[in-house]
Design an enzyme around this catalytic site. Structure first.
Site, PDB file in Angstrom:
ATOM      1  N   PRO A 140      33.884  46.103  37.473  1.00 56.62           N
ATOM      2  CA  PRO A 140      33.952  44.879  38.275  1.00 56.62           C
ATOM      3  C   PRO A 140      32.778  44.759  39.251  1.00 56.62           C
ATOM      4  CG  PRO A 140      36.126  45.812  38.068  1.00 56.62           C
ATOM      5  CD  PRO A 140      35.179  46.822  37.460  1.00 56.62           C
ATOM      6  N   TYR A 141      32.357  45.875  39.852  1.00 61.75           N
ATOM      7  CA  TYR A 141      31.180  45.816  40.733  1.00 61.75           C
ATOM      8  C   TYR A 141      29.978  45.273  39.989  1.00 61.75           C
ATOM      9  CZ  TYR A 141      26.759  47.429  42.569  1.00 61.75           C
ATOM     10  OH  TYR A 141      25.440  47.484  42.963  1.00 61.75           O
TER      11      TYR A 141
END
Length: 335
Positions: A140-141
């Site tokens: 997700p980062y």
């Protein structure tokens, strides 16, 4: 130049601010100090607040109408945390960047230099990437960085915005003058964990040992943070020559050493710098971990006139030197 630096009290942003000062420019720092260190703002123009705070951005530009560009470094960056809290990462990194861009546009600031990430890439079989490599963010980062790059490209195509995304790899080291560096007492990246193990006499855990690399550990492009900061300044200096006009309004440039270093090789280099071999043990990979990659560097050399000057051993040496300075700044751990 006078440059707005979001996240300017963090590791990358504060070092970029130092490099700007050394070149005779004025950084204007905006940071909410959630992860930044206020000591990094001493003697610098500083506004404490959120990048999505429109009233604050309006005040900054009212008080500094000669700001010519924004360097956007503000972000949450811990990969396992992004896996556990994806909505928080999308809100803080993506949604607030959209708000920031709207505030910049309203105030007539159309040059944006974005500190992106090379974690967005799907590496080739040789673990190398360049700016045309497929984007396949593995956490997700990394997805937040990829999404912001896409937003910048679309906004630049339809508005007056001009943007450069600097996709870089794994920063290590500190400002060689020891003004700024990694501000976390307990960092989560490999070198930070090595330093913690070395300080305590513990074993360093090599997380992930079955990747298809030369020794099974992850491979990274460890770039000295001062080289990274210099590249940001170089991109600002050449900004109008590389985007806009008869060139595309958004450009991606990779920053790295062009050399891959595995975690085991980093551990061996660490022992070489300290003179004491680092004890290691194998451990499973963490959520969101990937095998890694390193970059081919032709575009950054050609367009920015930049190349790295420091190697991995320099980064380890400066990280160790900075560690003592950081502990002085942070003081003892509270009970």
């Amino acid at each position: 130049m006078k440059i707005l630096v979001t996240g300017g009290a963090g590791y990358i942003g504060s070092t970029v601010a130092s490099a700007l000062l050394d070149e005779g420019h004025t950084p204007v720092i905006l940071d909410n100090l959630v992860t930044g260190l206020e000591a990094f703002t001493e003697g610098r123009v500083f506004y404490r607040g959120d990048i999505a705070d429109g009233a604050l951005l309006d005040r900054i530009f009212r008080e500094h109408p000669d700001i010519t560009a924004a360097v956007h470094c503000a972000a949450l960056i811990v990969v396992p945390d992004s896996v556990a809290e994806p909505l928080r990462y999308y809100r803080e990194n993506v949604a607030k960047t959209i708000a920031l861009l709207e505030h910049l546009e309203r105030n007539g600031c159309h040059r944006v230099l974005f500190s992106s990430s090379a974690s967005v890439y799907e590496p080739g079989t040789d673990f190398t990437v360049d700016e045309d490599s497929p984007v396949a963010a593995g956490s997700p980062y990394a997805q937040t960085k990829a999404v912001i790059d896409r937003i910048l490209a679309d906004a630049a195509a339809g508005t007056e915005l001009r943007a450069v995304s600097l996709r870089y790899f794994n920063p290590i080291g500190a400002d060689p003058r020891m003004r700024t560096g990694l501000q976390l007492r307990e960092p989560s990246h490999a070198l930070g964990k090595m330093i913690a193990a070395w300080e305590s006499g513990d074993v360093f855990r090599v997380t992930g040992t079955d990747w298809p690399t030369s020794d099974g550990s992850g491979i990274r492009d460890y770039i000295h943070v001062w080289d990274l900061a210099r590249a940001h300044v170089a991109a600002l200096a050449r900004f109008d020559d590389i985007v806009g006009g008869d060139r595309p309004p958004h450009l991606v440039v990779n920053l790295g050493t062009g050399k891959g270093t595995t975690v085991r090789e980093l551990a061996a280099a660490f022992g070489g710098v300290t003179g004491i071999p680092l004890r290691t043990e194998d451990a499973p990979s963490r959520p969101g971990d990937v095998a890694g990659a390193y970059t081919r560097t032709e575009r950054s050399a050609r367009l920015l006139g930049w190349k790295p000057e420091y190697d991995v051993r320099d980064g380890i040496r400066d990280s160790l030197a900075w560690r003592g300075r950081l502990l002085e700044l942070l003081g003892p751990v509270e009970d």
